[in-house]
Design a protein around this motif. Structure first.
Motif, short mmCIF file in Angstrom:
data_model
loop_
_atom_site.label_atom_id
_atom_site.label_comp_id
_atom_site.label_asym_id
_atom_site.label_seq_id
_atom_site.Cartn_x
_atom_site.Cartn_y
_atom_site.Cartn_z
N TRP A 39 1.01 -0.94 -0.06
CA TRP A 39 -0.23 0.43 -0.39
C TRP A 39 0.88 1.39 -0.15
O TRP A 39 1.92 1.16 0.41
N LYS A 41 0.89 5.68 -0.43
CA LYS A 41 0.42 7.20 -0.99
C LYS A 41 0.79 7.59 -1.43
O LYS A 41 2.25 7.98 -1.68
N LEU A 47 3.58 2.87 3.00
CA LEU A 47 2.86 2.72 4.25
C LEU A 47 2.89 1.71 5.47
O LEU A 47 2.77 1.85 5.99
N ASP A 78 -4.37 12.76 6.28
CA ASP A 78 -4.87 11.72 5.68
C ASP A 78 -5.68 11.67 4.48
O ASP A 78 -5.04 10.41 3.25
N TYR A 82 -4.28 7.23 -3.56
CA TYR A 82 -3.57 6.11 -2.47
C TYR A 82 -3.05 5.02 -3.66
O TYR A 82 -3.43 4.99 -4.97
N CYS A 84 -2.54 0.89 -4.63
CA CYS A 84 -2.38 -0.37 -4.06
C CYS A 84 -1.79 -1.32 -5.26
O CYS A 84 -1.95 -1.44 -6.66
N THR A 96 -5.45 2.66 -8.00
CA THR A 96 -5.04 3.51 -7.48
C THR A 96 -7.12 3.65 -6.74
O THR A 96 -7.91 3.70 -7.26
#
Length: 1084
Positions: A39, A41, A47, A78, A82, A84, A96
């Motif tokens: 993961w 960011k 992360l 936050d 992001y 993956c 994304t």
């Protein structure tokens, strides 16, 4: 490919302070191993390094992988984009999603235009927003890059913000490359992916598929071509081309291109550095004040950076000072507190980019332990009282109190602190010293107490009479009443005396009272002292004590001992290659005790540094010093040793040099033997040394005799010598000895005796290589031939010319023992011929022939005349010269001159035939021709002989003769040719005829016309057919036909066209037979 994702994380709008969970499902049923999922960011932030209370991960795996990522208590930071990412072997798949923050208070609006606190709250905006959100169906997966390619450049920033793209520069670069790659490619069937990513240290594969399997590709990194190596591996299978990057590093994070001719495809490679994690956590520490504290943490990689903090304050070398120390040992990082205090209590943190660890430090006061307490004392008057205690800490100080009042130090009262011991000493105790004494350690609530009791004793004196008595203790001496002292030391002899009343003491030495002795007296002790004992102090001393009751005497012998004197007469008696033998005499005085041995030292002359040769005493007076350098001057000195000590060094020995004779000469052989002499030859010794070689001595003796006779009066410096005056027929032995400053070397002796007589050796001529073929010299040159030969006894040398004994005085000879010389000061043509050298020893002989040819320039050709004239051409003929210069005529040079310019021009050079045809003449001019003959010396000096005249020809209308017209006639025919396929060739011939004939070329009787492969040329009657790159089918019979009104003529030849292999076989055969390569020459 996104086909691995069964369920992708969806973008959400989170409320600050609430939990959000994302779920990704990956189908791994077709994979050989479990995929790796990350993961991220933004673009790079992994992360996994932020895992903790705020971000938590959960992963389960059966045949499908489910990975959960949770954001706990969402904060402003936050929000953003992001990604993956799933990695399997060398392929990477990603999707994304976005996290946006919804602040519900911002959705409320107040009515009116007043300030923010005025009006009523309006919830309409919020309600509309919620209704709109409920009407939305499930989100469809969108491709952001397709949207960007279709959008206007002014909307790029808005779309990037909407879909969580934070790296605008990278987005624009990738978009530019995607637009460039969207064009249809003729070279690529499958281009590179838009981007590749890999962890640092892993392997990544870039591959393309080409339309042409034979095409070559270039791989470029940031515009620079990549060369194959262990890191970059190129692969080519069919139409697939791949680049493998092994052990990726941060320098491999770059833009890559694959180029096929003029087309390119692009991609980007992202290399991620794995986070540094903590493999061994910090541990809590409990200690006491003053102790050393160490916090140790272990990380996953060596050289990683670790940040230390205490209660939120960073600790580094600048702020920590000398209180803290930081240490790195591989993957171990240690924080050291030298002396812990109460201020160091707190929480300590160790941070890396992939984790953190913390530990607590507790510090307590150190308790003082009483190891020995003070005790009560009872003392008498004038005695000494000592209070003593011992505590566990040697740094603790304290104070002494008497009846609550601090005790101050004085001449009678002493306070001391040594290590952990504290002492109070009271000398000559009096009654006022009695009381309670207390010791109080500084900084501790602790006291040690004891009581001093004074005991008063009354004594009644009763006089006692006792005769004097001397008590001498000589148990430590060798002999009774003998005391030994080392010279220079202080001597003190204490003698206990008893008697009442106190006796009177008197010391005497011999007949002298006391002498150099200083006498001291106490109540029951009498002492004499010698401050610095000398040898004169040795002797018997008498002590006499008397009182009214009686008298007593005792005799003491004082023996004074000292270190011995220096050894004497140190000298070097012999030397070797790296050693020397040293001798000396014992010292004149041994110091009063036996000599135990000696110590030796040496040094190089000119230096001040002495080197010890032995550490254990050496008992003998002769010593062999070793491990010295040959050719270096040394000095020696010796020390004598007894039980008292070491003497002064002896005088330095005379300088000496370690040196050794050379080894024996090597390779002694007999070079020559005659009836009275013997020539010897040898090589220098293998070991010469620093002494070098002064020369050699040669000796001989008869076999069976041992009386050696020296052959040379003076040393021989060379490595050879001829011994003369030897008896004929005797068997003699020889030996050679090398001489240098160290003396004679071992002799080198012949293994067998040599019989003194002539040795017969067959004659042999060693003819130089350049004389084995014919020697050519110009007239007037010098001839000097040196020819070595062998033979014993000395051969008889004879020269012959043309098999006749040479008697020509212009040819000189000179002969030595090993060679002969033939010389001619000025060579003439009559000197040409065969010279024979004969070398004879007794009835054996050997001959060698030398062929000499003396040459000069040739004479001119003769009978030069014009044989024919036609058109613009003239035909010349001549006869060879009478004098060819004693060598072959290799050609002729023809020149022409017209009457107008009177200048001569060369028409032909190296013409080998005695005839030629001169072309390109001008009609109406008068020409003269001349011919030079040529040999290896050059052209003849004159063009014609003395009796010949120049030939003049006038061309013009006035010279036209009746009957000049004639039918065509070939004066140079076509020649058969054999040529190699693929190489241009030509066939030529020459024709004469008037009027000018028509030329027809034919192949196999078929006229050659209009074929660009053939080029036909006609230059003043010289006809040439050029064939461009003939093939095997161009072989056959070629013919040339000339036709005019008076008739016709025809010539033909055969042209053979061969392949390359056939030509190479023919060429090898010709080379093996020493033939010239295939040539074709046409002379007109």
């Amino acid at each position: 490919m996104s086909s691995l994702f069964v369920q992708k994380p969806e973008s959400v709008t989170a409320t600050k302070g609430k939990d959000v969970t994302f779920v990704a499902k990956v189908d791994s049923s077709q994979l050989s191993r479990k995929p790796a999922l990350k993961w991220l960011k933004g673009k790079w932030l992994d992360l996994a390094s932020k895992a903790g209370k705020h971000i938590q991960f959960k992963e389960s795996y059966d045949r499908n992988t489910k990975v959960h990522m949770s954001l706990i208590k969402v904060v402003d930071a936050d929000a953003g984009g992001y990604r993956c990412e799933v990695t399997s072997k060398d392929k990477s798949y990603s999707c994304t999603f976005e996290v946006s923050q919804d602040n519900i208070l911002e959705a409320f609006k107040r009515s009116g235009d007043a300030d923010e606190d005025a009006g009523e709250l309006d919830f309409s905006v919020l309600l509309k927003k919620r209704n709109k959100k409920k009407l939305e169906g499930p989100k469809e997966e969108v491709d952001v890059w397709e949207i960007l390619k279709a959008a206007k450049p002014c909307d790029y920033e808005k779309i990037a913000f909407q879909y969580g793209i934070t790296d605008l520069r990278g987005m624009l670069t990738r978009l530019k490359k995607m637009k460039a790659e969207s064009k249809k490619s003729d070279a690529f069937l499958k281009k590179l992916d838009a981007a590749y990513s890999a962890d640092k240290g892993k392997t990544i594969h870039l591959s393309v598929e080409l339309a042409d399997p034979t095409a070559t590709v270039k791989w470029l990194k940031n515009g620079q071509e990549i060369k194959p190596s262990a890191k970059y591996v190129f692969e080519s299978v069919g139409n697939k081309r791949s680049l493998t990057i092994n052990k990726c590093s941060l320098s491999d994070d770059a833009a890559y291109e694959c180029q096929v001719e003029e087309e390119k495809c692009f991609t980007e490679v992202f290399v991620k550095e794995p986070p540094v994690t903590i493999t061994k956590q910090l541990e809590d520490v409990h200690t006491v004040v003053g102790e050393k504290v160490e916090f140790e943490v272990e990380v996953s990689e060596e050289g990683a950076n670790v940040k230390w903090m205490k209660d939120g304050v960073e600790l580094n070398r600048d702020t920590a000072g000398s209180r803290y120390r930081f240490k790195k040992d591989g993957r171990r990082h240690i924080l050291i507190i030298n002396e812990a205090t109460k201020e160091d209590i707190g929480t300590y943190y160790a941070f890396t980019n992939g984790g953190e660890s913390q530990a607590e430090l507790e510090v307590e006061d150190k308790e003082l332990e009483i190891l020995q307490s003070i005790a009560d004392l009872t003392v008498k008057a004038s005695e000494q009282a000592v209070f003593k205690c011992e505590v566990s800490d040697e740094n603790v100080t304290g104070k002494w109190f008497k009846d609550g009042v601090e005790v101050q130090a004085s001449e009678r009262i002493r306070i001391s602190h040594i290590g952990r011991n504290h002492k109070l000493t009271i000398d000559e105790v009096v009654a006022s010293d009695a009381g309670d004494y207390t010791f109080v350690p500084d900084g501790y609530a602790l006291t040690l107490s004891a009581k001093l009791n004074f005991l008063e004793i009354k004594i009644e004196y009763v006089p006692i009479e006792e005769p004097p008595k001397i008590h001498i203790d000589t148990s430590g001496c060798g002999n009774q009443n003998t005391i030994t002292v080392v010279a220079g030391n202080k001597l003190r002899v204490d003698v206990e005396i008893t008697g009442e009343p106190a006796p009177v003491t008197c010391w005497t030495k011999g007949d002298q009272a006391e002498g150099r002795v200083r006498v001291e007296k106490e109540q029951t002790l009498s002492s004499f002292v010698i401050e610095g004992a000398e040898m004169e102090d040795e002797g018997f001393y008498t002590i006499t004590v008397t009182n009214p009751v009686g008298e007593d005497k005792a005799e003491i012998y004082i023996k004074v001992v000292d270190v011995p004197n220096s050894p004497e007469n140190v000298k070097c008696t012999s030397v070797g290659e790296d050693s020397a033998t040293i001798t000396w005499d014992p010292p004149s005085f041994d110091g009063g005790v036996p000599i135990k041995g000696y110590l030796m030292e040496r040094k190089k002359v000119g230096t001040a540094r002495w080197t010890k040769l032995n550490f254990d005493v050496y008992e003998s007076n002769t010593y062999e010093a070793k491990k010295m350098i040959e050719g270096v001057l040394y000095e020696m000195r010796v020390f004598a040793v007894n039980s008292i000590g070491v003497s002064q060094p002896s005088s330095d020995s005379k300088p000496f040099m370690p040196i050794a004779p050379t080894s024996e000469p090597t390779r002694l052989v007999v070079e020559d033997v005659t009836d009275t002499t013997c020539a010897l030859k040898w090589r220098p010794p293998e070991r010469i040394g620093a002494g070098g070689i002064d020369g050699y001595i040669i000796e001989y003796c008869k076999e069976g005799d041992d009386q050696w006779v020296q052959a040379n009066k003076e040393l021989v410096e060379e490595n050879d010598y001829r011994v003369k005056g030897l008896p004929v027929g005797e068997k003699m032995l020889f030996r050679v000895t090398a001489i240098n400053i160290a003396g004679r070397s071992p002799p080198a002796t012949l293994s067998q005796a040599i019989t003194i007589r002539d040795i017969v050796e067959n004659p042999k001529i060693r003819l130089p290589r350049n004389l084995r073929s014919k020697l050519i010299k110009l007239v007037g040159e010098k001839v000097n031939l040196v020819i070595p030969f062998q033979g014993k006894p000395r051969p008889v040398v004879t020269w012959f010319k043309d098999n006749v004994l040479m008697e020509d005085k212009s040819v000189g000879t000179r002969t030595s023992e090993v060679d002969t010389i033939l010389f001619i000061r000025s060579a003439e043509r009559r000197h040409s011929g065969k010279f024979t050298l004969s070398v004879q020893v007794e009835d054996m002989s050997e001959c060698a022939d030398i062929h000499i040819q003396v040459v000069e320039r040739p004479g001119p050709p003769i009978n030069v005349h014009v044989t024919d004239v036609w058109g613009f051409n003239a035909s010349l003929e001549w006869k060879p010269p009478k004098d060819d210069g004693n060598c072959e005529i290799i050609g002729y040079t023809i020149q022409k001159c017209d009457k107008k310019s009177t200048e001569w021009f060369t028409v032909y050079e190296h013409n080998r035939r005695p005839s030629c045809t001169v072309s390109d003449l001008i009609m109406g001019n008068e020409y003269s021709f001349r011919v030079f003959s040529e040999n290896i010396c050059g052209l003849s000096n004159d063009p014609v002989s003395k009796n010949d005249t120049f030939v003049n020809i006038l061309f013009g209308l006035q010279l036209k003769m009746v009957g000049m017209n004639h039918s065509p006639k070939f004066i140079a025919p076509l020649l058969d040719r054999s040529v190699i396929a693929g190489y241009n060739t030509a066939i030529s011939c020459a024709v004469r005829g008037y009027p000018k004939p028509k030329i027809i070329w034919m192949k196999n009787n078929i006229t050659i016309e209009g074929d660009p492969k053939f080029l036909m040329q006609n230059n003043q009657g010289v006809l040439t057919l050029n064939i461009r790159k003939p093939g095997l089918f161009d072989g056959g019979r070629y013919s040339c036909r000339a036709v005019n009104d008076l008739g016709e003529d025809q010539v033909e030849c055969k042209l053979e066209v061969r392949g390359t292999q056939v030509f190479m076989k023919v060429l090898k055969m010709q080379l093996a037979l020493n033939l010239n390569p295939i040539t074709c020459q046409v002379k007109l």
